[in-house]
Design a protein around this motif. Structure first.
Motif, mmCIF file in Angstrom:
data_model
loop_
_atom_site.group_PDB
_atom_site.id
_atom_site.type_symbol
_atom_site.label_atom_id
_atom_site.label_comp_id
_atom_site.label_asym_id
_atom_site.label_seq_id
_atom_site.Cartn_x
_atom_site.Cartn_y
_atom_site.Cartn_z
ATOM 1 N N GLY A 266 -9.847 29.724 41.085
ATOM 2 C CA GLY A 266 -9.342 30.938 41.715
ATOM 3 C C GLY A 266 -7.845 31.133 41.600
ATOM 4 N N THR A 267 -7.118 30.185 41.004
ATOM 5 C CA THR A 267 -5.673 30.328 40.823
ATOM 6 C C THR A 267 -5.392 31.436 39.812
ATOM 7 O OG1 THR A 267 -5.384 27.962 41.246
ATOM 8 C CG2 THR A 267 -3.541 29.133 40.233
ATOM 9 N N ALA A 268 -4.410 32.266 40.087
ATOM 10 C CA ALA A 268 -4.093 33.396 39.213
ATOM 11 C C ALA A 268 -3.672 32.906 37.827
ATOM 12 C CB ALA A 268 -2.982 34.243 39.832
ATOM 13 N N TYR A 269 -4.052 33.667 36.812
ATOM 14 C CA TYR A 269 -3.687 33.334 35.441
ATOM 15 C C TYR A 269 -2.421 34.077 35.041
ATOM 16 C CZ TYR A 269 -8.007 30.787 34.842
ATOM 17 O OH TYR A 269 -9.010 29.856 34.978
ATOM 18 N N ASP A 270 -1.617 33.433 34.192
ATOM 19 C CA ASP A 270 -0.365 34.050 33.761
ATOM 20 C C ASP A 270 -0.585 35.126 32.710
ATOM 21 O OD1 ASP A 270 1.679 32.363 35.218
ATOM 22 O OD2 ASP A 270 0.568 30.794 34.167
ATOM 23 N N TYR A 271 -1.626 34.953 31.896
ATOM 24 C CA TYR A 271 -1.896 35.921 30.844
ATOM 25 C C TYR A 271 -3.405 36.125 30.703
ATOM 26 C CZ TYR A 271 2.804 34.394 29.433
ATOM 27 O OH TYR A 271 4.133 34.059 29.424
ATOM 28 N N THR A 272 -3.810 37.350 30.488
ATOM 29 C CA THR A 272 -5.187 37.673 30.099
ATOM 30 C C THR A 272 -5.107 38.744 29.016
ATOM 31 O OG1 THR A 272 -5.397 39.363 31.834
ATOM 32 C CG2 THR A 272 -6.203 37.138 32.359
ATOM 33 N N TRP A 273 -5.966 38.674 28.018
ATOM 34 C CA TRP A 273 -5.956 39.686 26.973
ATOM 35 C C TRP A 273 -7.279 39.680 26.221
ATOM 36 C CZ3 TRP A 273 -3.846 34.909 26.602
ATOM 37 C CH2 TRP A 273 -4.087 34.153 25.442
ATOM 38 N N HIS A 274 -7.485 40.746 25.476
ATOM 39 C CA HIS A 274 -8.663 40.827 24.611
ATOM 40 C C HIS A 274 -8.249 41.413 23.274
ATOM 41 C CE1 HIS A 274 -8.819 45.145 25.578
ATOM 42 N NE2 HIS A 274 -8.802 44.815 26.870
ATOM 43 N N GLY A 275 -9.086 41.218 22.265
ATOM 44 C CA GLY A 275 -8.762 41.696 20.931
ATOM 45 C C GLY A 275 -10.002 41.835 20.087
ATOM 46 N N LEU A 276 -9.860 42.549 18.978
ATOM 47 C CA LEU A 276 -10.980 42.822 18.102
ATOM 48 C C LEU A 276 -11.082 41.752 17.024
ATOM 49 C CD1 LEU A 276 -13.203 44.900 17.535
ATOM 50 C CD2 LEU A 276 -11.585 46.086 16.031
ATOM 51 N N MET A 277 -12.268 41.197 16.880
ATOM 52 C CA MET A 277 -12.535 40.191 15.850
ATOM 53 C C MET A 277 -13.571 40.739 14.879
ATOM 54 S SD MET A 277 -12.692 36.657 18.051
ATOM 55 C CE MET A 277 -14.149 37.152 18.970
ATOM 56 N N GLY A 278 -13.449 40.342 13.616
ATOM 57 C CA GLY A 278 -14.392 40.803 12.608
ATOM 58 C C GLY A 278 -15.320 39.687 12.176
ATOM 59 N N TYR A 279 -16.623 39.937 12.264
ATOM 60 C CA TYR A 279 -17.614 38.932 11.890
ATOM 61 C C TYR A 279 -18.442 39.416 10.701
ATOM 62 C CZ TYR A 279 -16.928 35.933 15.958
ATOM 63 O OH TYR A 279 -16.411 35.056 16.874
ATOM 64 N N THR A 280 -18.612 38.539 9.718
ATOM 65 C CA THR A 280 -19.526 38.828 8.619
ATOM 66 C C THR A 280 -20.886 38.221 8.943
ATOM 67 O OG1 THR A 280 -18.839 36.816 7.464
ATOM 68 C CG2 THR A 280 -17.679 38.847 6.897
ATOM 69 N N GLN A 281 -21.919 38.742 8.303
ATOM 70 C CA GLN A 281 -23.275 38.287 8.616
ATOM 71 C C GLN A 281 -23.453 36.801 8.353
ATOM 72 O OE1 GLN A 281 -26.321 40.507 6.628
ATOM 73 N NE2 GLN A 281 -27.980 39.630 7.844
ATOM 74 N N GLY A 282 -22.851 36.298 7.274
ATOM 75 C CA GLY A 282 -23.014 34.888 6.947
ATOM 76 C C GLY A 282 -21.871 34.011 7.397
ATOM 77 N N GLY A 283 -20.870 34.591 8.083
ATOM 78 C CA GLY A 283 -19.745 33.803 8.572
ATOM 79 C C GLY A 283 -18.725 33.445 7.511
ATOM 80 N N ILE A 284 -18.778 34.101 6.340
ATOM 81 C CA ILE A 284 -17.843 33.836 5.249
ATOM 82 C C ILE A 284 -16.899 35.020 5.088
ATOM 83 C CG2 ILE A 284 -17.575 33.337 2.788
ATOM 84 C CD1 ILE A 284 -18.873 31.084 4.325
ATOM 85 N N ARG A 285 -15.621 34.760 5.030
ATOM 86 C CA ARG A 285 -14.632 35.818 4.856
ATOM 87 C C ARG A 285 -14.846 36.532 3.517
ATOM 88 N NH1 ARG A 285 -9.968 36.125 7.762
ATOM 89 N NH2 ARG A 285 -8.364 37.576 7.008
ATOM 90 N N ARG A 286 -14.519 37.820 3.461
ATOM 91 C CA ARG A 286 -14.597 38.599 2.236
ATOM 92 C C ARG A 286 -13.193 38.804 1.687
ATOM 93 N NH1 ARG A 286 -18.921 37.085 2.291
ATOM 94 N NH2 ARG A 286 -20.899 38.195 2.443
#
Length: 334
Positions: A266-286
């Motif tokens: 329950g202690t307050a956090y100093d930072y919180t954030w979210h972001g967009l990630m890109g996933y391929t079907q097989g997990g291999i970068r293009r």
């Protein structure tokens, strides 16, 4: 910018986890690649079931050593896989690279922030980018980072390209939280599998630590991540969306004990954030040129791990742009 290098650790607790990762190690060994060290608890229920072919690839140690490596008091995790990791302030690193390019290549490099491209039309030898009321003509176009669903790509030469909503890369929103510790702790990266079998729906969770300078004093920044959700059909990611309280509560209950057991819940956090990630079907970068029209190139699909793969992809794309013939790669767009 400071980059810390160390041996990261991943916690495993089932025979399936061991079989998948030890088989990966066996392939590395056969291919002449660096093999990742692995230790298994002498108290692991599945110790006698590990296939004999993997015997040279792991060492049996007391359960207390497993707990010490993962800095966790729980006996749930029965094995640890080691791999080389690095940790840095990636935003600062990006800013410094940007500044370097602007200073050293002013005649070749131009950075135009907040210029979203709505439409890309690929021709035989160039492309037209529509950005607001402007049109930009370019010899080549590279789609990178995670901006892969908020624009239209049309091919005026030959076959139509696969549409954005069915393209290789799908968007996931990842959530992270961090807190500052006054004690200077050594840099580290810990990850914990949560599925009984690898490939299940529940994402793994992870903890990173690195030095953090605040008001002239060096502290420790401890970051926690893992929760994520896929973008819905036709949904556009909104960076300004508030961090969900429910997700922060889940992280505090489930990941905090792994990150810092002494930190009160329950202690307050100093930072919180979210972001967009890109996933391929097989997990291999293009990485590479679009087969239907090489005017377009890709460096897409972080699959949750984007720091070093993006640098590797950028280097490969730059060689393609320079006209260097490259051998086929597992990363080539198909």
């Amino acid at each position: 910018v400071r980059v810390d290098r160390f041996e990261g650790k991943m916690g495993m607790f089932t025979l399936n986890h061991l079989e998948v990762h030890l088989r990966n190690n066996l392939l590395r060994l056969q291919g002449g690649l660096r093999v990742e060290a692995c230790v298994v608890s002498a108290e692991a229920e599945f110790l006698g079931q590990i296939p004999v072919e993997f015997a040279p690839l792991y060492t049996v140690v007391p359960q207390s050593e497993i707990c010490a490596l993962l800095e966790s008091p729980t006996d749930r995790y029965r094995a640890v896989l080691f791999s080389r990791k690095g940790c840095a302030n990636s935003a600062l690193l990006t800013q410094q690279v940007l500044g370097y390019l602007q200073r050293h290549y002013p005649e070749r490099f131009r950075y135009v922030d907040r210029t979203p491209v709505q439409r890309i039309v690929l021709n035989k030898a160039d492309a037209i980018l529509e950005a607001g009321s402007h049109k930009v003509k370019a010899g080549r176009v590279v789609l990178c980072t995670n901006g892969f669903t908020d624009h239209v790509v049309e091919n005026s030469q030959g076959e139509p390209l696969i549409s954005a909503d069915t393209r290789w890369v799908k968007g996931n929103i990842g959530y992270m939280a961090a807190f500052v510790e006054t004690e200077q702790r050594k840099p580290d990266a810990l990850s914990f599998i949560r599925n009984t079998e690898i490939g299940g729906a529940k994402p793994y969770v992870y903890v990173t630590r690195r030095p953090h300078d605040v008001a002239g004093e060096t502290t420790t920044l401890t970051c926690m991540g893992g929760p994520e959700r896929p973008l819905e059909a036709c949904e556009q990611y909104d960076l300004s969306t508030p961090f969900p309280g429910r997700i922060l509560s889940e992280m505090d209950a489930q990941i905090r004990p792994l990150a810092q057991p002494q930190r009160p819940p329950g202690t307050a956090y100093d930072y919180t954030w979210h972001g967009l990630m890109g996933y391929t079907q097989g997990g291999i970068r293009r990485i590479g040129a679009e087969p239907c029209n090489p005017v377009l190139l890709y460096n897409l699909g972080c699959n949750g791990v984007g720091f070093l793969p993006s640098v590797c992809g950028g280097e490969r794309v730059s060689r393609i742009l320079a006209g260097e013939p490259l051998a086929p790669s597992i990363f080539d767009p198909k």
